[in-house]
Design a protein around this motif. Structure first.
Motif, PDB file in Angstrom:
ATOM      1  N   PHE A 183      -9.605   3.356  -1.868  1.00 18.81           N
ATOM      2  CA  PHE A 183      -8.484   3.761  -1.036  1.00 18.81           C
ATOM      3  C   PHE A 183      -7.460   4.389  -1.976  1.00 18.81           C
ATOM      4  CE2 PHE A 183      -4.466   3.258   1.115  1.00 18.81           C
ATOM      5  CZ  PHE A 183      -4.767   3.525   2.443  1.00 18.81           C
ATOM      6  N   GLN A 185      -4.124   6.319  -3.533  1.00 18.36           N
ATOM      7  CA  GLN A 185      -2.718   6.638  -3.314  1.00 18.36           C
ATOM      8  C   GLN A 185      -2.725   8.129  -2.981  1.00 18.36           C
ATOM      9  OE1 GLN A 185       0.065   8.209  -4.024  1.00 18.36           O
ATOM     10  NE2 GLN A 185       1.715   6.714  -4.099  1.00 18.36           N
ATOM     11  N   PRO A 186      -2.108   8.545  -1.879  1.00 20.36           N
ATOM     12  CA  PRO A 186      -2.309   9.936  -1.476  1.00 20.36           C
ATOM     13  C   PRO A 186      -1.671  10.947  -2.431  1.00 20.36           C
ATOM     14  CG  PRO A 186      -0.700   8.862  -0.056  1.00 20.36           C
ATOM     15  CD  PRO A 186      -1.287   7.797  -0.928  1.00 20.36           C
ATOM     16  N   ALA A 187      -0.649  10.571  -3.161  1.00 21.98           N
ATOM     17  CA  ALA A 187      -0.004  11.521  -4.063  1.00 21.98           C
ATOM     18  C   ALA A 187      -0.819  11.695  -5.334  1.00 21.98           C
ATOM     19  CB  ALA A 187       1.412  11.068  -4.384  1.00 21.98           C
ATOM     20  N   SER A 188      -1.047  10.630  -6.078  1.00 22.42           N
ATOM     21  CA  SER A 188      -1.746  10.739  -7.362  1.00 22.42           C
ATOM     22  C   SER A 188      -3.250  10.706  -7.173  1.00 22.42           C
ATOM     23  CB  SER A 188      -1.359   9.567  -8.262  1.00 22.42           C
ATOM     24  OG  SER A 188      -1.902   8.365  -7.744  1.00 22.42           O
ATOM     25  N   ARG A 189      -3.693  10.107  -6.099  1.00 24.45           N
ATOM     26  CA  ARG A 189      -5.100   9.845  -5.801  1.00 24.45           C
ATOM     27  C   ARG A 189      -5.721   8.798  -6.725  1.00 24.45           C
ATOM     28  NH1 ARG A 189      -7.036  15.173  -2.567  1.00 24.45           N
ATOM     29  NH2 ARG A 189      -5.134  15.196  -1.355  1.00 24.45           N
ATOM     30  N   PHE A 190      -4.876   8.112  -7.504  1.00 24.88           N
ATOM     31  CA  PHE A 190      -5.338   6.912  -8.194  1.00 24.88           C
ATOM     32  C   PHE A 190      -5.663   5.852  -7.149  1.00 24.88           C
ATOM     33  CE2 PHE A 190      -3.503   8.349 -12.261  1.00 24.88           C
ATOM     34  CZ  PHE A 190      -4.405   7.789 -13.152  1.00 24.88           C
ATOM     35  N   HIS A 253       6.242   0.516  -3.747  1.00 32.22           N
ATOM     36  CA  HIS A 253       6.836   1.015  -2.509  1.00 32.22           C
ATOM     37  C   HIS A 253       5.772   1.522  -1.547  1.00 32.22           C
ATOM     38  CE1 HIS A 253       6.403   5.409  -2.657  1.00 32.22           C
ATOM     39  NE2 HIS A 253       6.358   5.232  -3.948  1.00 32.22           N
ATOM     40  N   TYR A 254       4.613   1.857  -2.065  1.00 32.79           N
ATOM     41  CA  TYR A 254       3.580   2.401  -1.185  1.00 32.79           C
ATOM     42  C   TYR A 254       2.703   1.306  -0.576  1.00 32.79           C
ATOM     43  CZ  TYR A 254       0.082   5.407   0.809  1.00 32.79           C
ATOM     44  OH  TYR A 254      -0.743   6.032   1.712  1.00 32.79           O
ATOM     45  N   ALA A 255       2.406   0.296  -1.364  1.00 30.74           N
ATOM     46  CA  ALA A 255       1.520  -0.766  -0.861  1.00 30.74           C
ATOM     47  C   ALA A 255       2.004  -2.119  -1.368  1.00 30.74           C
ATOM     48  CB  ALA A 255       0.086  -0.514  -1.314  1.00 30.74           C
ATOM     49  N   SER A 256       2.341  -2.985  -0.431  1.00 30.48           N
ATOM     50  CA  SER A 256       2.836  -4.315  -0.797  1.00 30.48           C
ATOM     51  C   SER A 256       1.665  -5.187  -1.251  1.00 30.48           C
ATOM     52  CB  SER A 256       3.500  -4.968   0.412  1.00 30.48           C
ATOM     53  OG  SER A 256       2.508  -5.256   1.387  1.00 30.48           O
ATOM     54  N   LYS A 258       0.701  -7.963   0.056  1.00 31.53           N
ATOM     55  CA  LYS A 258      -0.068  -8.428   1.212  1.00 31.53           C
ATOM     56  C   LYS A 258      -1.067  -7.351   1.674  1.00 31.53           C
ATOM     57  CE  LYS A 258       0.674 -10.195   5.849  1.00 31.53           C
ATOM     58  NZ  LYS A 258       1.546  -9.973   6.993  1.00 31.53           N
ATOM     59  N   TYR A 259      -0.574  -6.125   1.702  1.00 31.69           N
ATOM     60  CA  TYR A 259      -1.420  -5.026   2.174  1.00 31.69           C
ATOM     61  C   TYR A 259      -2.545  -4.744   1.185  1.00 31.69           C
ATOM     62  CZ  TYR A 259      -2.678  -0.410   4.008  1.00 31.69           C
ATOM     63  OH  TYR A 259      -3.355   0.664   4.529  1.00 31.69           O
ATOM     64  N   HIS A 262      -5.202  -7.231   1.606  1.00 33.73           N
ATOM     65  CA  HIS A 262      -5.977  -6.921   2.815  1.00 33.73           C
ATOM     66  C   HIS A 262      -6.951  -5.771   2.538  1.00 33.73           C
ATOM     67  CE1 HIS A 262      -6.887  -5.803   6.956  1.00 33.73           C
ATOM     68  NE2 HIS A 262      -6.480  -4.574   6.679  1.00 33.73           N
ATOM     69  N   LEU A 263      -6.433  -4.731   1.878  1.00 31.30           N
ATOM     70  CA  LEU A 263      -7.286  -3.573   1.583  1.00 31.30           C
ATOM     71  C   LEU A 263      -8.456  -3.954   0.680  1.00 31.30           C
ATOM     72  CD1 LEU A 263      -4.896  -0.546   0.881  1.00 31.30           C
ATOM     73  CD2 LEU A 263      -6.327  -0.921   2.890  1.00 31.30           C
TER      74      LEU A 263
END
Ligand SMILES: Cc1cc2nc3c(=O)[nH]c(=O)nc-3n(C[C@H](O)[C@H](O)[C@H](O)COP(=O)(O)OP(=O)(O)OC[C@H]3O[C@@H](n4cnc5c(N)ncnc54)[C@H](O)[C@@H]3O)c2cc1C
Lengths: 276, 790
Positions: A183, A185-190, A253-256, A258-259, A262-263
């Motif tokens: 999954f 990160q949409p900006a860096s794609r890391f 800021h992009y993924a907490s 908890k999230y 879950h991911l």
């Protein structure tokens, strides 16, 4: 976006590179796609760059006995598009393809990625899951480090200051099957979460995560939950339940936290489904 | 003038692309002047801090350093001005604190400039930054406009109580709106944030200031959308230099999206310093500086309520917005949340009662100003989110709700323009038409079936609508003047026919990527009946082009193009006089068709080049006529223009992760007459991409220290090609009745319509699964959508 001044040396051999490293504040330059950005932000100001990018001895992919050897300065793109990799180690083709965008893949190298040890780097999860070994050479000679013993923490590895990664050795396990689910990160794609899974012929399942903690790691609890069992909906569910518990999970800021957690569980399921 | 058009309406390839695509464009940073030196800024790392001490001695001794200026050195110079005055409801003028070229006492946002270092090379200037020591006392800060007005919030300017720059209201009296809402059978309420965006022009801002002692003349090369306006503001308001002693050149400019309209402190500083040190100075923004300091967009905190009667007719709309202006007022920052936002709240609907109340707020952040769409996207977002959400809440179809409330079609000629409750008079419109066309492309009935079926297969599909209107072609000078603009908004177009019949056109509209060199040439070539190759479009140099107001508010063709058409009319009129004389006919008998001046009903004619030559070699020539064929015109539009359209988004949501996948995007736009369909479509594509970027990907995040936590491309996500399906575009043409080309403007439409369509689609998908969510904060990141689902 303008780095401090530095000198640049293009070396002709690994030995020369190691020698150059011993003098002062020098750093290895491979694809430059992790190092140069930090220099532009002046987070890193080495006085000298030692360029190993063009060293033939560090480039290329070959099959040798029961393993595949990937030169440290081989680019992500070369790995992703290599015939041997595609047929015998498709997990690595999948991994290479999932990195950044094509410009990044054309410049960045597997050795650079492993040495840099970004907590979200894709190769880290893949070498871990595939039981790879990292070959390094330094002032005191060469040694081989198991992937599972290579990553120490955020941007931190078992490499000594004067050591260079020369190659990655990946065992070719007959009947194994791997998959990488990411999954980005949409900006860096890391990877926000990257999950690499390798199912061995004997039923052992290796599971490695990247992106969710200080460094990539093998998830033994999840492995235990599914290894030796038939991979089906219920074993996938129990592996997913066991995964990343008790792990120190990153949050931004992009993924907490908890999230991300879950991911991790969702992406483990997807990776397992692909090898079931 | 010409019976057949051979260029207008055709997708002629862009003539400027040859140099852009082959890397031959010439941007400010490409210019190297003899003896040129380089500047770099020491910038505040804090959002709000007292400067207790600043020591430049070590930096001054660094290799290559020529001079260092600090706030104290420029204290006597005026700050950069705001170009639009908005008054408080009680008539008081807005608060307008000084925006100094360099800060001397207190920094007010991260990146506020504290010292300007000039060195022989850019690298040396940059190295010296680290040697300037500044002793800061860090103070607490506020970045959210709704928080900033609360009692006890940290003040940005000590003399601006509650950080309020102005409060402002438009429309029907509050009491009438209150009454209408109280009678409504349903009221939809929406609290939301229209988040802050970074404009991200591809070319970072770049300036060169140069002073010539012998002529006492300055030249400023600047990456700007309006060189003449920069000259006016810098000369008259900041530096106090007479305008004829300043030349401003805006060479090729690599995008702006609004962020290069404004007069920035760095422009004035390089100009002023070039005389101080006696050498030309270049400063080019680094990408990190662009993120921090190019004027940002949007940033509204809004509460909106819309009331309906039992039949679904809209009764009233009430909007309360806190608009973030940043720490200082940028050139047009005050008009964006007011006159470019409140005035659009009629939308396409017959809403009889509307009240909009806006508080303009200072915060410890970078300035916010017009960013593609500027106010209209914020207004459209309010209306279109409310329409779709109301439909869900009232359990009616969102498209039927729109049809029920649309203003009926009017062409602005036979039927009059439509007078809104919020000051504007729409020019012409056929709003039913664009929605009908959109639904046809979507195959709406089928879509709803598909939505139900895919729900059974565990998929979450949604559709979102947005039927938008915008006001562009900015703007009648008298109207905007009465609303507080401190400048006129006409445009200048000069058409110079060369003796050989070739044509040079000088326009005040500045192209920063839009394709003026093509579109304008198509118009001129057709109107004069000559090949496009015979037309050259020249812009961007205040010493060459008489005057100009520049490019923004989708005004170039509607206003700049109209000025050119006016000059062409004068040329044809004079040409007829010359032709009549040469052909020994009366002027009334001459007609100009397909590039020929012909005696009506005969084959006796002279072509355009012959007339041009005669004008410059006036041997056989009317006695009372001046030689030459060169006219300049000012065109002041009679009204704004009002493009409109229908945008439809179809999304699919990953149930497990919340990730939104844009499946289809349909855009039916009516931008009036179209000169070059390919260029218009390109503008729509780009706008839609930016609008979708706001909906799903982009947004500035401030931490509690006022730092941007995603200020680089590694964190701030710009939309990329693979984020989109193929766009399905269509057009409708309702000509503008009040300008000679019948055009309305297409630069911002895509960005105005698309954002709410995408968000509405996500909300629709969630409701279809039983999750009755009113709002998800933009950008709708996977985590936010996932949270909304769980
Ligand atoms: C826009 C962008 C997107 C990216 N997206 C991803 C992504 O999705 N996934 C991902 O995994 N990565 C991503 N990366 C990182 C990319 O893969 C880098 O190329 C990689 O991490 C570093 O490899 P390099 O060859 O460029 O190393 P360099 O930048 O040259 O070096 C990195 C560090 O490793 C050291 N080093 C290099 N080679 C060796 C060696 N052989 N032995 C010892 N030390 C060495 C250097 O001294 C330096 O400290 C992205 C990078 C960018 C710029």
């Amino acid at each position: 976006m303008i780095p401090s001044s530095f000198s640049y040396q293009k070396v002709n051999s690994v030995a020369e590179a190691i020698k150059a490293l011993s003098s002062g504040e020098a750093k290895i330059l491979a694809g430059g796609h992790s190092l140069i950005p930090t220099m532009k932000l002046r987070l890193n100001s080495p006085s000298k760059l030692v360029d190993i990018g063009a060293l033939a001895e560090l480039r290329g992919i070959k099959e040798s006995g029961a393993e595949i050897i990937i030169g440290a300065a081989t680019t992500h793109q070369e790995i992703a598009t290599n015939k041997i990799i595609q047929s015998k180690l498709p997990l690595f083709a999948q991994g290479g393809n999932s990195i950044g965008d094509v410009q990044v893949r054309n410049k960045g190298t597997i050795g650079g990625s492993l040495a840099h040890a970004d907590p979200a780097a894709d190769w880290a999860a893949i070498v871990l899951a595939s039981d790879a070994t990292i070959e390094v050479q330094g002032g005191k000679g060469t040694r081989k480090i198991k992937a599972t013993g290579f990553f120490n923490g955020m941007f931190s590895t078992a490499l000594q200051d004067d050591e260079i990664i020369t190659a990655v050795h990946v065992p070719l396990a007959v009947g194994s099957k791997g998959s990488y689910a990411k999954f980005p990160q949409p900006a860096s794609r890391f990877a926000i979460v990257g999950c690499a899974v390798m199912k061995m012929a004997d039923g052992k399942v290796n599971i490695a995560f990247t992106g969710i903690s200080n460094c990539a790691f093998r998830d033994q609890a999840a492995e235990k939950a599914i290894s030796g069992k038939k991979i089906d909906a219920s074993t996938i569910e129990s592996a997913s339940k066991a995964a990343v518990e008790g792990v120190n999970i990153l949050s931004d800021h992009y993924a907490s936290e908890k999230y991300r957690k879950h991911l991790a569980k969702v992406y483990l399921k997807r990776a397992l489904l692909a090898v079931s | 003038m010409s019976a057949t058009t051979s260029y207008i309406g055709k997708s002629v390839k862009r003539v400027e692309d040859k140099r852009f695509i082959t890397g031959k464009g010439k941007y400010t940073d490409d210019i190297i002047l003899a003896g040129m030196v380089h500047g770099a800024f020491v910038r505040s790392p804090h959002a709000n801090a007292k400067i207790k001490k600043i020591d430049i001695s070590k930096a001054k001794a660094m290799p290559g350093v020529i001079a260092i200026f600090t706030g104290a050195d420029v204290a006597a110079i005026n700050g950069v001005p705001c170009g639009w005055q908005v008054n408080f409801k009680n008539g008081d003028t807005m608060k307008e604190p000084k925006h100094p070229l360099l800060v001397a006492d207190r920094t007010k946002h991260v990146g506020d400039p504290v010292a300007f270092i000039i060195a022989e090379s850019r690298e040396e200037a940059k190295d010296a930054i680290e040697m300037v020591s500044v002793d800061y006392e860090k103070l607490s800060c506020v970045t959210n406009p709704a928080e900033a007005v609360k009692p006890g919030a940290p003040l940005v300017h000590d003399d601006v109580p509650n950080n309020i720059c102005f409060d402002w209201e438009l429309g029907n009296p509050k009491s009438e709106v209150e009454e209408a809402l109280s009678k409504a059978s349903h009221v939809t309420t929406l609290d939301f944030v229209n988040q802050r965006l970074v404009p991200n022009a591809m070319e970072p801002r770049s300036y060169i200031g140069s002073y010539d002692e012998t002529s006492d003349k300055y030249t400023l090369y600047t990456s700007t959308q309006n060189p003449h306006l920069i000259r006016l503001l810098m000369c008259a308001f900041v530096l106090g230099i007479p305008e004829h002693k300043v030349r401003v050149v805006g060479p090729d400019v690599g995008g702006g999206f609004g962020s290069k309209i404004y007069h920035y402190t760095e422009e004035a500083l390089v100009t002023w310093c070039s005389k101080e040190i006696g050498r030309p100075i270049k400063w080019t923004s680094e990408r990190a500086e662009s993120f921090l300091l190019d004027a940002h967009g949007r940033d509204h905190v809004t509460k909106a309520e819309m009331g309906f009667d039992k039949d679904g007719k809209i009764l009233a709309l009430r909007v309360k917005t806190f608009a973030n202006l940043g720490a200082y007022l940028s050139t047009f920052s005050t008009c964006v949340p007011t006159y470019l936002h409140g005035t659009l709240l009629q939308g396409l609907y017959t809403t009889p009662k509307i009240n909009v109340d806006v508080t303009g707020v200072f915060t410890h952040t970078n300035a916010v100003d017009a960013y593609r769409g500027a106010g209209r996207p914020e207004a459209t977002y309010i209306l279109e989110r409310l329409l779709d959400l109301s439909a869900l809440e009232m359990n009616v179809d969102p498209t039927e709700l729109r049809f029920k409330n649309f203003i009926p079609p009017f062409d602005g000629v036979k039927q009059p323009g439509y007078q809104t409750q919020v000051a504007l008079q729409y020019d012409s419109g056929n709003y039913h038409g664009v929605l009908e066309k959109g639904l046809e492309i979507l195959d709406y009935k089928n879509f709803r079936k598909q939505q139900k079926e895919s729900a059974k297969n565990g998929k979450l599909l949604g559709v979102g609508f947005s039927t938008y209107i915008e006001a562009c072609g900015i703007a009648p000078s008298a109207v905007v003047g009465s609303l507080g603009a401190r400048a006129g908004l006409y445009e200048v177009g000069q058409v110079r026919v060369q003796p050989t019949g070739k044509v040079s056109v000088f326009t005040g509209s500045h192209s920063h990527g839009q394709g003026h060199e093509t579109t304008f040439a198509q118009v001129v070539a057709d109107k004069l009946g000559i090949p496009m190759e015979d037309v050259d479009i020249i812009h961007g140099d205040s010493d060459t082009v008489a005057f100009g107001m520049g490019t923004y508010g989708s005004r170039s063709l509607a206003v700049g193009g109209s000025a050119i058409v006016k000059s062409i009319e004068k040329i044809v009129e004079k040409g007829k006089k010359i032709a009549a004389h040469k052909l020994e006919a009366s002027e009334q008998d001459i007609e100009f068709v397909d590039g020929k001046f012909t005696i009506k009903g005969t084959s006796k004619s002279l072509n355009f080049a012959e007339i041009a030559l005669t004008a410059y070699v006036p041997h056989v020539y009317p006695a009372d006529l001046e030689p030459g064929l060169d006219f300049s015109s000012f065109y002041d539009p009679k009204n704004f223009t009002y493009p409109f359209g229908c945008h439809i988004a179809v999304v699919e949501i990953d149930r497990e992760t919340g990730k939104v996948d844009l499946k289809r995007f349909i855009a039916v736009d009516d931008v009036g007459n179209v000169i070059n369909p390919m260029i218009v479509e390109g503008q729509i594509h780009g706008g839609v991409a930016q609008g979708m970027g706001q909906a799903l990907l982009e947004g500035v995040e401030y931490d509690e220290d006022g730092q941007i936590s995603n200020g680089s491309y590694m964190d701030y996500c710009m939309p990329r090609a693979d984020d989109f399906p193929m766009f399905e575009t269509a057009s409708q043409v309702t000509p503008c009745p009040h300008n000679p080309l019948g055009v309305k403007g297409a630069g911002e439409a895509g960005c105005i319509g698309s954002t709410p369509a995408v968000v509405n689609a996500v909300i629709d998908a969630l409701w279809s699964s039983g999750k009755k969510v009113k709002d998800i904060r933009m950008p709708l990141t996977p985590e936010r959508v996932w949270k909304a689902m769980n």
